[in-house]
Write a protein that holds these residues in place. Structure first.
Motif, PDB file in Angstrom:
ATOM      1  N   VAL A  45      21.373   9.533  -0.578  1.00 54.84           N
ATOM      2  CA  VAL A  45      22.002   8.653   0.402  1.00 54.84           C
ATOM      3  C   VAL A  45      22.036   9.322   1.772  1.00 54.84           C
ATOM      4  N   VAL A  48      18.823   8.605   3.474  1.00 51.63           N
ATOM      5  CA  VAL A  48      18.799   7.168   3.740  1.00 51.63           C
ATOM      6  C   VAL A  48      19.622   6.866   4.984  1.00 51.63           C
ATOM      7  N   SER A  52      18.436   5.395   8.564  1.00 53.55           N
ATOM      8  CA  SER A  52      19.136   4.232   9.116  1.00 53.55           C
ATOM      9  C   SER A  52      19.652   4.489  10.522  1.00 53.55           C
ATOM     10  N   ARG A  61      14.912  -0.036   7.904  1.00 53.93           N
ATOM     11  CA  ARG A  61      16.233   0.372   7.425  1.00 53.93           C
ATOM     12  C   ARG A  61      16.643  -0.434   6.202  1.00 53.93           C
ATOM     13  N   THR A  62      16.404  -1.725   6.258  1.00 55.01           N
ATOM     14  CA  THR A  62      16.765  -2.586   5.126  1.00 55.01           C
ATOM     15  C   THR A  62      15.926  -2.247   3.896  1.00 55.01           C
ATOM     16  N   ALA A  65      17.099   1.056   2.375  1.00 56.84           N
ATOM     17  CA  ALA A  65      18.395   0.867   1.718  1.00 56.84           C
ATOM     18  C   ALA A  65      18.252   0.109   0.403  1.00 56.84           C
ATOM     19  N   TRP A  68      16.736   2.464  -2.160  1.00 58.49           N
ATOM     20  CA  TRP A  68      17.745   3.409  -2.638  1.00 58.49           C
ATOM     21  C   TRP A  68      18.720   2.731  -3.590  1.00 58.49           C
TER      22      TRP A  68
END
Length: 104
Positions: A45, A48, A52, A61-62, A65, A68
């Motif tokens: 995370v 990630v 982001s 970014r989406t 995410a 992940w």
């Protein structure tokens, strides 16, 4: 008078059987592998969040995410069901993060 707790057939209880060391080793190694994979996946995370916070596009970014999140759910499911396939989640998530950092 006989003892009501006495067993009729010896060897019918699990504690009376010999230890199957191969099965014990496989189960223990599966537990260790799935636990490490889940912890690594959960620790991903941090990268990630780094992706982001970059000035990358919203779709990137989406996408990272979502990958992940799906990987974390996969690793958790594999941990609950004791499947050693859980190592796939951190590998794929790490590759996606690496690609996102290279592209961004």
């Amino acid at each position: 008078m006989t003892d009501p707790n006495r067993r009729d057939s010896p060897g019918s209880w699990p504690r009376d059987r010999p230890v199957r060391w191969g099965a014990l080793g496989r189960n223990l190694s599966t537990f260790v592998v799935t636990t490490v994979a889940f912890v690594v996946q959960f620790a991903l995370v941090v990268p990630v969040l780094a992706v982001s916070s970059d000035a990358a596009g919203g779709w990137l970014r989406t996408g990272v995410a979502l990958v992940w999140g799906a990987g974390t759910l996969w690793a958790a499911w594999c941990w609950v069901t004791a499947q050693s396939r859980s190592i796939v989640a951190p590998v794929i998530t790490g590759a996606v993060i690496w690609l996102a950092l290279a592209a961004g």
